[in-house]
Design a protein around this motif. Structure first.
Motif, PDB file in Angstrom:
ATOM      1  N   THR A  95       0.829  -1.200   0.000  1.00  0.00           N
ATOM      2  CA  THR A  95       0.000   0.000   0.000  1.00  0.00           C
ATOM      3  C   THR A  95       0.864   1.249   0.000  1.00  0.00           C
ATOM      4  OG1 THR A  95      -1.665  -1.220   1.249  1.00  0.00           O
ATOM      5  CG2 THR A  95      -1.891   1.168   1.196  1.00  0.00           C
ATOM      6  N   MET A  96       1.993   1.187   0.661  1.00  0.00           N
ATOM      7  CA  MET A  96       2.890   2.336   0.731  1.00  0.00           C
ATOM      8  C   MET A  96       3.438   2.713  -0.647  1.00  0.00           C
ATOM      9  SD  MET A  96       2.945   3.205   3.915  1.00  0.00           S
ATOM     10  CE  MET A  96       4.424   4.147   4.174  1.00  0.00           C
ATOM     11  N   GLU A  97       3.373   1.810  -1.608  1.00  0.00           N
ATOM     12  CA  GLU A  97       3.901   2.060  -2.944  1.00  0.00           C
ATOM     13  C   GLU A  97       2.883   2.680  -3.890  1.00  0.00           C
ATOM     14  OE1 GLU A  97       7.131   1.660  -3.455  1.00  0.00           O
ATOM     15  OE2 GLU A  97       7.278   0.939  -1.395  1.00  0.00           O
ATOM     16  N   ILE A  98       1.648   2.852  -3.474  1.00  0.00           N
ATOM     17  CA  ILE A  98       0.609   3.410  -4.335  1.00  0.00           C
ATOM     18  C   ILE A  98       0.928   4.876  -4.622  1.00  0.00           C
ATOM     19  CG2 ILE A  98      -1.837   4.032  -4.486  1.00  0.00           C
ATOM     20  CD1 ILE A  98      -2.431   1.594  -2.729  1.00  0.00           C
ATOM     21  N   ASP A  99       0.877   5.247  -5.895  1.00  0.00           N
ATOM     22  CA  ASP A  99       1.119   6.642  -6.281  1.00  0.00           C
ATOM     23  C   ASP A  99       0.134   7.561  -5.580  1.00  0.00           C
ATOM     24  OD1 ASP A  99       3.178   5.968  -7.974  1.00  0.00           O
ATOM     25  OD2 ASP A  99       1.901   5.854  -9.754  1.00  0.00           O
ATOM     26  N   ARG A 100       0.597   8.706  -5.189  1.00  0.00           N
ATOM     27  CA  ARG A 100      -0.192   9.775  -4.569  1.00  0.00           C
ATOM     28  C   ARG A 100      -0.628   9.453  -3.146  1.00  0.00           C
ATOM     29  NH1 ARG A 100      -2.941   8.403  -8.977  1.00  0.00           N
ATOM     30  NH2 ARG A 100      -4.827   8.104  -7.778  1.00  0.00           N
ATOM     31  N   TRP A 101      -0.216   8.346  -2.576  1.00  0.00           N
ATOM     32  CA  TRP A 101      -0.616   8.022  -1.203  1.00  0.00           C
ATOM     33  C   TRP A 101       0.514   8.397  -0.270  1.00  0.00           C
ATOM     34  CZ3 TRP A 101       0.329   4.394   2.856  1.00  0.00           C
ATOM     35  CH2 TRP A 101      -0.669   4.389   3.832  1.00  0.00           C
ATOM     36  N   ASP A 102       0.223   9.255   0.654  1.00  0.00           N
ATOM     37  CA  ASP A 102       1.231   9.729   1.598  1.00  0.00           C
ATOM     38  C   ASP A 102       0.642   9.676   3.002  1.00  0.00           C
ATOM     39  OD1 ASP A 102       3.219  10.923   3.048  1.00  0.00           O
ATOM     40  OD2 ASP A 102       3.027  12.881   2.092  1.00  0.00           O
ATOM     41  N   PRO A 103       1.047   8.705   3.790  1.00  0.00           N
ATOM     42  CA  PRO A 103       0.490   8.599   5.144  1.00  0.00           C
ATOM     43  C   PRO A 103       1.004   9.667   6.097  1.00  0.00           C
ATOM     44  CG  PRO A 103       2.185   6.960   4.822  1.00  0.00           C
ATOM     45  CD  PRO A 103       1.980   7.640   3.493  1.00  0.00           C
ATOM     46  N   GLN A 104       1.941  10.484   5.642  1.00  0.00           N
ATOM     47  CA  GLN A 104       2.463  11.609   6.418  1.00  0.00           C
ATOM     48  C   GLN A 104       3.013  11.179   7.778  1.00  0.00           C
ATOM     49  OE1 GLN A 104      -0.520  14.705   6.390  1.00  0.00           O
ATOM     50  NE2 GLN A 104      -0.745  14.565   4.184  1.00  0.00           N
ATOM     51  N   PHE A 105       3.933  10.228   7.748  1.00  0.00           N
ATOM     52  CA  PHE A 105       4.572   9.756   8.976  1.00  0.00           C
ATOM     53  C   PHE A 105       5.628  10.729   9.497  1.00  0.00           C
ATOM     54  CE2 PHE A 105       3.690   5.066   7.826  1.00  0.00           C
ATOM     55  CZ  PHE A 105       2.469   5.127   8.452  1.00  0.00           C
TER      56      PHE A 105
END
Length: 118
Positions: A95-105
């Motif tokens: 999931t971390m590799e999905i484009d435009r997804w930034d969990p903002q850790f």
């Protein structure tokens, strides 16, 4: 669990049932339910909140029975090792590799981020 090629369309108009420790931790789901629906296309269904004394046993029962009673789990950090070792948690590496997804850790405290998210 497999990560879909197009996660946005895969969840559109879906409903999730979260389970969380009861009390104040439930409130953000109410506060942000409209934003979750608008931005993710997901409806937050019934929120299951368990008190601290029954939390662990309710989770274990749900996990081991494969009842599908909840889709999203908020886990006390002290239980992550137990639940992960028994195969009850899904790694989110893909999931971390999905484009435009930034969990903002980046705004998480480093000790917490390193200990509980890796």
């Amino acid at each position: 669990m497999d990560t879909p090629d197009d996660p946005d369309s895969a969840v559109d108009e879906s409903s999730i049932t979260p389970v969380i420790d009861g009390g104040h931790d439930i409130r953000p789901f109410g506060w942000f339910n409209d934003s979750i629906r608008e931005e993710a296309g997901v409806e937050v269904g019934e929120i299951n909140g368990f008190g601290f004394t029954s939390f662990f046993s309710k989770y274990v029962t749900g996990f081991t029975s494969n009842s599908g009673a909840f889709d999203l789990v908020n886990v006390y950090p002290q239980y992550i090792g137990t639940f992960a070792a028994n195969g009850h948690l899904t790694p989110l590496d893909d999931t971390m590799e999905i484009d435009r997804w930034d969990p903002q850790f980046d705004d998480m405290l480093k000790p917490f981020r390193q200990m509980y998210t890796q």
